[in-house]
Write a protein that holds these residues in place. Sequence first.
Motif, PDB file in Angstrom:
ATOM      1  N   GLU A 149      31.717  83.930  28.338  1.00  0.00           N
ATOM      2  CA  GLU A 149      31.069  83.106  29.474  1.00  0.00           C
ATOM      3  C   GLU A 149      30.697  81.660  28.736  1.00  0.00           C
ATOM      4  N   ALA A 150      30.661  81.594  27.609  1.00  0.00           N
ATOM      5  CA  ALA A 150      30.166  80.176  26.781  1.00  0.00           C
ATOM      6  C   ALA A 150      31.923  79.619  26.808  1.00  0.00           C
ATOM      7  N   ALA A 151      32.783  80.230  26.654  1.00  0.00           N
ATOM      8  CA  ALA A 151      34.195  79.664  26.539  1.00  0.00           C
ATOM      9  C   ALA A 151      34.674  79.356  27.976  1.00  0.00           C
ATOM     10  N   ASP A 176      31.183  69.476  19.149  1.00  0.00           N
ATOM     11  CA  ASP A 176      30.021  70.167  18.478  1.00  0.00           C
ATOM     12  C   ASP A 176      30.377  71.038  17.537  1.00  0.00           C
ATOM     13  N   PRO A 177      30.999  71.052  16.527  1.00  0.00           N
ATOM     14  CA  PRO A 177      31.587  71.795  15.629  1.00  0.00           C
ATOM     15  C   PRO A 177      30.677  72.910  15.032  1.00  0.00           C
ATOM     16  N   ASP A 178      29.149  72.658  15.069  1.00  0.00           N
ATOM     17  CA  ASP A 178      28.053  73.618  14.633  1.00  0.00           C
ATOM     18  C   ASP A 178      27.989  74.898  15.691  1.00  0.00           C
ATOM     19  N   ARG A 179      28.176  74.237  16.907  1.00  0.00           N
ATOM     20  CA  ARG A 179      28.013  75.284  17.909  1.00  0.00           C
ATOM     21  C   ARG A 179      29.331  76.167  17.921  1.00  0.00           C
ATOM     22  N   THR A 180      30.638  75.430  17.765  1.00  0.00           N
ATOM     23  CA  THR A 180      31.584  76.261  17.685  1.00  0.00           C
ATOM     24  C   THR A 180      31.772  77.384  16.436  1.00  0.00           C
ATOM     25  N   MET A 181      31.068  77.101  15.436  1.00  0.00           N
ATOM     26  CA  MET A 181      31.100  77.771  14.257  1.00  0.00           C
ATOM     27  C   MET A 181      30.074  78.910  14.494  1.00  0.00           C
ATOM     28  N   ASP A 240      35.309  73.101  26.593  1.00  0.00           N
ATOM     29  CA  ASP A 240      36.427  72.525  25.557  1.00  0.00           C
ATOM     30  C   ASP A 240      35.888  71.233  24.943  1.00  0.00           C
ATOM     31  N   ARG A 241      35.448  70.543  25.713  1.00  0.00           N
ATOM     32  CA  ARG A 241      34.593  69.157  25.311  1.00  0.00           C
ATOM     33  C   ARG A 241      33.481  69.596  24.360  1.00  0.00           C
ATOM     34  N   VAL A 242      32.673  70.476  24.467  1.00  0.00           N
ATOM     35  CA  VAL A 242      31.467  70.828  23.865  1.00  0.00           C
ATOM     36  C   VAL A 242      32.264  71.480  22.302  1.00  0.00           C
ATOM     37  N   ARG A 243      33.363  72.210  22.407  1.00  0.00           N
ATOM     38  CA  ARG A 243      33.953  72.655  21.214  1.00  0.00           C
ATOM     39  C   ARG A 243      34.277  71.547  20.449  1.00  0.00           C
TER      40      ARG A 243
END
Length: 238
Positions: free
Chosen positions: A24-26, A38-43, A32-35
Motif C-alpha cells: 500500500e505504501a509503495a 526520504d531514504p530513512d523511510r525507504t530503509m 516514488d517522490r517520498v522514496r
Amino acid sequence: MNEMVQNPPKPGDVRATRQRAAREAATTPGADRVRVNDPDRTMANILQVATAEFADKGLAGARIDEIAALTSTSKRMIYYYFGSKEGLYVAVLEDAYRRIRRIESELHLEDLAPEQALRTLVGFTVDYQLANPDFIRLVMNENMHRGEYITKSATIQELNIPVIHAVRDVYQRGVAAGVFRPDVDPVDLHMSISALCFFNEANRHTFGAIFKRSLDTPAATAQRRESIIEMIVRFLRP
C-alpha cells in the motif's frame, strides 16, 4: 505492566499485514517522490518487509528479488543501502534487538521495588515475545547459523549491555533489601528469564500438539505468563 497481551497476532497474520502495508505504501500517490527524498523511510520499509522474509524463510531461503518487489524498490537500491543480502540480514537482526531493548529501557524499573521490578521485566518479556513471533524466528534462525552474523555486529553487542545492567541493578537492590538471595549471577538470571519466555513462544505448537493442549487461549496465555513470573521470583527468594 502485569496485564497480559490479549490475543497476540499469529505469525502468518503479522507477515501478511506487514507485506500488505508495504504494498500500500509503495502504491500511494507520490510514493516514488517520498522514496527519493526520504531514504530513512525507504530503509525502514525495506527492513520491515525483510524482517518478515528472513523470519519466515531464513537467510538462505529469503530472496532479495521478493523483498524488492514487496517494497517497490530495486535490488540495486537495497544493495546500495545495505551492501549485500548478508548486510541486510545483519541490519534486520540489529533492528529487532534495537526495538526490544528500546522498550525495555522505557519500563523505568529503577522506580519500582525490586520484586515488582522483576515481575514487570519478566511479564514484559513474556508479552513481547508472544506479540513478536518474528523476533523468535530470527533468533532461532541465527542460532542455526551458530551466531555467525550476530558476532559480526558490534551494534548488537552494545544493544544488549543495558539489559544486563538493568537486571543486575534490580537483583542487587533485591539482595540489599533482603528479598533476593545473594548467590545468583545476573547474566545467568537474564538467561533463565529469556529461556522460559523464549520456549513459551518458540515451542508452543509442538508442545501443544504432543500434549494435546491449547496454548493460545487467553486463559492459557495468562496462566503460563503468571507461572513464568512466579518461577523466576521464587527462584530468587532467600
